[in-house]
Structures are given as C-alpha cells and as structure tokens.
Enzyme design. Structure first.
Site, PDB file in Angstrom:
ATOM      1  N   LYS A 180      18.391   1.651  40.229  1.00 44.79           N
ATOM      2  CA  LYS A 180      18.109   3.062  40.211  1.00 44.79           C
ATOM      3  C   LYS A 180      19.568   3.622  40.604  1.00 44.79           C
ATOM      4  O   LYS A 180      20.599   4.399  39.775  1.00 44.79           O
ATOM      5  CB  LYS A 180      17.341   4.563  40.810  1.00 44.79           C
ATOM      6  CG  LYS A 180      15.634   3.816  39.869  1.00 44.79           C
ATOM      7  CD  LYS A 180      15.337   5.455  40.317  1.00 44.79           C
ATOM      8  CE  LYS A 180      13.922   5.759  39.438  1.00 44.79           C
ATOM      9  NZ  LYS A 180      13.097   6.544  39.674  1.00 44.79           N
ATOM     10  N   LYS A 183      11.325  -2.513  30.514  1.00 48.87           N
ATOM     11  CA  LYS A 183      10.154  -1.678  30.685  1.00 48.87           C
ATOM     12  C   LYS A 183      10.583  -0.476  30.401  1.00 48.87           C
ATOM     13  O   LYS A 183      11.485   0.129  29.846  1.00 48.87           O
ATOM     14  CB  LYS A 183       9.872  -1.140  32.607  1.00 48.87           C
ATOM     15  CG  LYS A 183       8.796  -0.519  32.856  1.00 48.87           C
ATOM     16  CD  LYS A 183       8.526   0.320  34.033  1.00 48.87           C
ATOM     17  CE  LYS A 183       9.762   1.432  34.637  1.00 48.87           C
ATOM     18  NZ  LYS A 183       9.601   1.618  35.537  1.00 48.87           N
ATOM     19  N   LYS A 204      11.044   6.546  30.623  1.00 50.56           N
ATOM     20  CA  LYS A 204      11.152   8.311  30.127  1.00 50.56           C
ATOM     21  C   LYS A 204      13.060   8.212  30.638  1.00 50.56           C
ATOM     22  O   LYS A 204      13.340   8.752  30.241  1.00 50.56           O
ATOM     23  CB  LYS A 204      10.891   9.426  31.505  1.00 50.56           C
ATOM     24  CG  LYS A 204       9.626   9.032  32.058  1.00 50.56           C
ATOM     25  CD  LYS A 204       9.860  10.487  32.669  1.00 50.56           C
ATOM     26  CE  LYS A 204       7.999   9.864  33.376  1.00 50.56           C
ATOM     27  NZ  LYS A 204       8.486   9.990  34.962  1.00 50.56           N
TER      28      LYS A 204
HETATM   29  P1  TYM Z   1       6.658   7.483  37.650  1.00 53.60           P
HETATM   30  O1  TYM Z   1       6.818   8.636  37.541  1.00 53.60           O
HETATM   31  O2  TYM Z   1       7.905   6.882  37.298  1.00 53.60           O
HETATM   32  O3  TYM Z   1       4.944   6.614  36.614  1.00 53.60           O
HETATM   33  C1  TYM Z   1       4.210   7.199  36.696  1.00 53.60           C
HETATM   34  C2  TYM Z   1       3.249   5.602  37.076  1.00 53.60           C
HETATM   35  O4  TYM Z   1       3.691   5.159  35.075  1.00 53.60           O
HETATM   36  C3  TYM Z   1       3.420   3.451  35.660  1.00 53.60           C
HETATM   37  N1  TYM Z   1       4.583   3.420  34.874  1.00 53.60           N
HETATM   38  C4  TYM Z   1       4.116   2.163  33.818  1.00 53.60           C
HETATM   39  N2  TYM Z   1       3.057   1.704  34.035  1.00 53.60           N
HETATM   40  C5  TYM Z   1       2.846   0.736  32.722  1.00 53.60           C
HETATM   41  N3  TYM Z   1       4.284   0.355  32.034  1.00 53.60           N
HETATM   42  C6  TYM Z   1       5.348   1.292  32.036  1.00 53.60           C
HETATM   43  N4  TYM Z   1       6.345   1.039  31.224  1.00 53.60           N
HETATM   44  C7  TYM Z   1       5.748   2.079  32.732  1.00 53.60           C
HETATM   45  N5  TYM Z   1       6.404   2.995  33.197  1.00 53.60           N
HETATM   46  C8  TYM Z   1       5.642   3.862  34.216  1.00 53.60           C
HETATM   47  C9  TYM Z   1       3.790   3.901  36.907  1.00 53.60           C
HETATM   48  O5  TYM Z   1       3.401   2.674  37.571  1.00 53.60           O
HETATM   49  C10 TYM Z   1       3.010   5.061  37.836  1.00 53.60           C
HETATM   50  O6  TYM Z   1       2.365   4.811  37.944  1.00 53.60           O
HETATM   51  N6  TYM Z   1       7.023   6.835  42.876  1.00 53.60           N
HETATM   52  C11 TYM Z   1       6.374   7.105  41.603  1.00 53.60           C
HETATM   53  C12 TYM Z   1       6.019   8.587  41.661  1.00 53.60           C
HETATM   54  C13 TYM Z   1       4.476   8.663  42.498  1.00 53.60           C
HETATM   55  C14 TYM Z   1       3.425   7.819  43.384  1.00 53.60           C
HETATM   56  C15 TYM Z   1       3.322   8.320  44.368  1.00 53.60           C
HETATM   57  C16 TYM Z   1       2.224   6.797  43.311  1.00 53.60           C
HETATM   58  C17 TYM Z   1       4.946   9.286  44.267  1.00 53.60           C
HETATM   59  N7  TYM Z   1       4.927   9.260  45.132  1.00 53.60           N
HETATM   60  C18 TYM Z   1       2.238   7.564  45.112  1.00 53.60           C
HETATM   61  C19 TYM Z   1       1.475   6.577  43.927  1.00 53.60           C
HETATM   62  C20 TYM Z   1       1.471   7.178  44.843  1.00 53.60           C
HETATM   63  C21 TYM Z   1       6.962   6.807  39.915  1.00 53.60           C
HETATM   64  O7  TYM Z   1       8.053   7.464  40.368  1.00 53.60           O
HETATM   65  O8  TYM Z   1       6.141   6.857  39.248  1.00 53.60           O
END
Ligand code: TYM
Length: 335
Positions: free
Chosen positions: A112, A195, A198
């Site tokens: 990032k 990947k 968004k």
């Molecule tokens: P975030 O908002 O980027 O994504 C949310 C969830 O979607 C999954 N994900 C994917 N899975 C498969 N293929 C993809 N292309 C793909 N893109 C996203 C992510 O793995 C995630 O599970 N840091 C985290 C949010 C967070 C969190 C937490 C998660 C904050 N605190 C505590 C678990 C526990 C994040 O940025 O997810």
C-alpha cells in the site's frame, strides 16, 4: 462455544472477492454454535484519507451490503468499529507491545505504501496492531478471512503471546484463521496474477456486489483469458491463471465442482463458458445488490441496527479491555 470476529473496511463497494473470500463464510458461520461478531472497520478506513461525507455513505453502503448477503442482526452482532472505544484503547496498548521490525515485515503495508513510505499516515503502519486489538478485545479465537489477511493474524498471535509473556498472564488466547480454500484469493478479471480489489483503478478488474445484470455480463465477456481451448482436467490449468480464476468463480457461485464444469466445456473456446458463467453470476449476485438497495433506502433502520450491535459488542469488549488495562497497571476508570 467459541467467538468469531471479522471485519471489512467500509471503503468502496464490496467486490466478489470480499464476498467469496469472507462475507459468504460470515453468513454460513451464523448457523453454527459459535457467537459471531462482524465489524465495519471505519477506524481502519481512515488510515488513508476519506472524505467525511463519503465515509458516512460508504459505511451505510457496506452495512446494507453485509445485511443483503444474509447477516441477521438478531443472530450476529453487526456494528461500526468507532462506536466501541475498546478497539482504540486496546490498540494503543498493542502499539506498545508490537515491535517496529514486526510491522516493517507486513507485506500489505509495503504494497500500500509502495515507494511513498515517508508520506503515508502513521496509522497505515500501525494498522495491524489495531486489527489485533479488534480480535483480542473479544477474546475471539476464530477469524474468517481471505488469505491476504493471514500475515496480520499471525502478527495478532505474536502480539497476544508477547503481552501474555511480558505481564506473566495467560490472558489472550490463540487465534485461528478460517479460510475457504477454494476462494481464499479471487483474482482480478484483467490480470489473473493480481488479487481482485476494491482499490484497483480499473472497474473492469472486478465484479462489484452492486453491479447490475448487464454490467456483470459485460465484465465477464471482456475478462482476460488466453487463446487455448478449455482442457478436460484441472492440472492443465496450472499455468493459465485467468482461466483458473474464472473456473473457480464459476464453481463457487454455481455449486458445481470445477471438474464437472470443465467436463461440460472441454475442447471449446471461452465464449460459451463465459455466457454460462455470466448467467450463474447474475443469478447469484444481482439479488444481493437489489436487497442492498432496499436496506440502503432506510438509513434510520441501519443506524438502529448498528447502534444496537455496538451496545452488544461493547458489553463484551469493555470488560476484557478493562482487564487488559488493569494487567498493564492502569488505575480503574469509570467507563
Ligand atoms: P478488507 O476490507 O480488505 O477485506 C474484507 C475481507 O475480504 C477478503 N478479501 C478477499 N478474499 C478473497 N479474494 C479477494 N480478492 C479478496 N479481497 C478481499 C479479505 O481477506 C477480508 O477477509 N484488515 C481487514 C479488515 C479487518 C479485520 C479485522 C479482519 C480489520 N480488523 C479483524 C478480520 C479481523 C481488511 O482490510 O479487509
């Protein structure tokens, strides 16, 4: 009974990757015996600048979408992170437990920040400490995520262990990631080695969960593939990332096995395969987008759901955080 915690950033619109990698599993886990806590992580969202009005809109949008996917606020706790102060309080303690070297190894920060490391916010660097606090504030032991979050979960375990060791307690339990193997990493429609995200500048690279039927069909038609015919076995797709990704998506939304789908289309080009894939995707995704629109039309109801969720979340997280503060040596507080 175990406790499950997961989160999603309320930035942009959830993609098919978010859905197949995480959200769909959140819904499935609701039917098990464990207590489910799901969080719209707005504190994480502001690690990169968000226009306030747009952050508010996107948080409502993500709440609507999570509900439309099937999260039932009577069975799961759904809330926005900023509404429960325990996250920030425990996050600060973890800033003082985690080591610089640990955070410097985080690949997501390196991706990032890129070459811009001096200019990004300090929040972006410390983000994994807050994520560890999100989970540990509930003594949650299971975390459904896609595989891009694995490194952060390992770090959360390192932080919990170091806290326990430094203060001579057995307070934070070990955390286990729950990953759906087949859809752990859904890839971009434009580049099968990247990947689906968004934040990709190209909207053609992803299916948004709010895309309508025509948009979904058009994106699948234009999705990158190769010039070879579809093979009759999975092993032959090893070096064909785009084809493998589309097949994985097809199996995930249709419920058919990848082998059975290949058997139907083997020997042919991508045209008929893509038509059938688009049809299966539209049948699965378009109703979710339509339901999200309905939820979004009643923001007062969304406020009510999130605030009720926050009260339930706080009732779990505040005592655990207060105990962590006592262990650290802080005097008792009223709140
Ligand atoms: P975030 O908002 O980027 O994504 C949310 C969830 O979607 C999954 N994900 C994917 N899975 C498969 N293929 C993809 N292309 C793909 N893109 C996203 C992510 O793995 C995630 O599970 N840091 C985290 C949010 C967070 C969190 C937490 C998660 C904050 N605190 C505590 C678990 C526990 C994040 O940025 O997810």
């Amino acid at each position: 009974m175990a406790r499950i915690f997961s989160g999603i950033q309320p930035t942009g619109i959830a993609t098919l990757g978010n859905y197949l990698g995480a959200l769909r599993n959140w819904v499935a886990l609701q039917d098990g015996a464990d207590e489910c806590i799901y969080c719209l992580v707005d504190l994480h969202a502001i690690t990169t600048f968000q226009e306030p009005a747009s952050l508010r809109e996107q948080t409502y949008g993500m709440a609507a979408l999570v509900l439309a996917c099937g999260i039932d606020p009577e069975r799961s706790i759904l809330f926005h992170q900023s509404a429960v102060s325990a996250h920030a309080r425990l996050g600060w303690i973890f800033n003082c437990v985690a080591r610089m070297g640990w955070l410097k190894r985080m690949t997501q920060f390196k991706d990032k920040a890129g070459k811009n490391q001096e200019e990004v916010s300090t929040g972006l660097f410390m983000y994994p400490n807050l994520m560890a606090a999100d989970i540990h504030a509930y003594h949650a032991t299971k975390v459904p995520v896609g595989d891009d979050q694995l490194q952060h979960i390992e770090l959360a375990n390192d932080i919990g262990e170091k806290f326990n060791h430094d203060f001579g307690v057995e307070f934070f339990p070990r955390i286990e990631p729950l990953i759906v193997k087949e859809t752990a990493r859904v890839m971009s429609l434009r580049d099968g080695t990247k990947k689906m995200s968004k934040s990709d500048p190209s909207d053609q690279s992803r299916i948004n969960m709010t895309d309508d039927a025509d948009t979904i069909s058009q994106k699948i038609r234009k999705a990158k593939t190769d010039t070879e015919a579809l093979p009759d076995n999975l092993a032959a797709l090893a070096q064909r990332p785009e084809a493998r990704n589309l097949l994985g998506i097809f199996a995930a939304v249709s419920g058919e096995s990848q082998e059975a789908i290949l058997a139907r289309f083997a020997g042919g080009g991508f045209g008929p395969f893509k038509n059938a894939l688009a049809e299966a995707l539209v049948a699965h995704v378009a109703p979710i987008g339509a339901r999200a629109k309905e939820y979004l039309a009643d923001k007062a109801e969304l406020d009510r759901i999130l605030q009720k969720g926050a009260a339930k979340a706080a009732a779990i997280a505040q005592p655990i955080t207060a105990e962590a503060e006592r262990i650290v040596g802080f005097l008792p507080s009223a709140g």
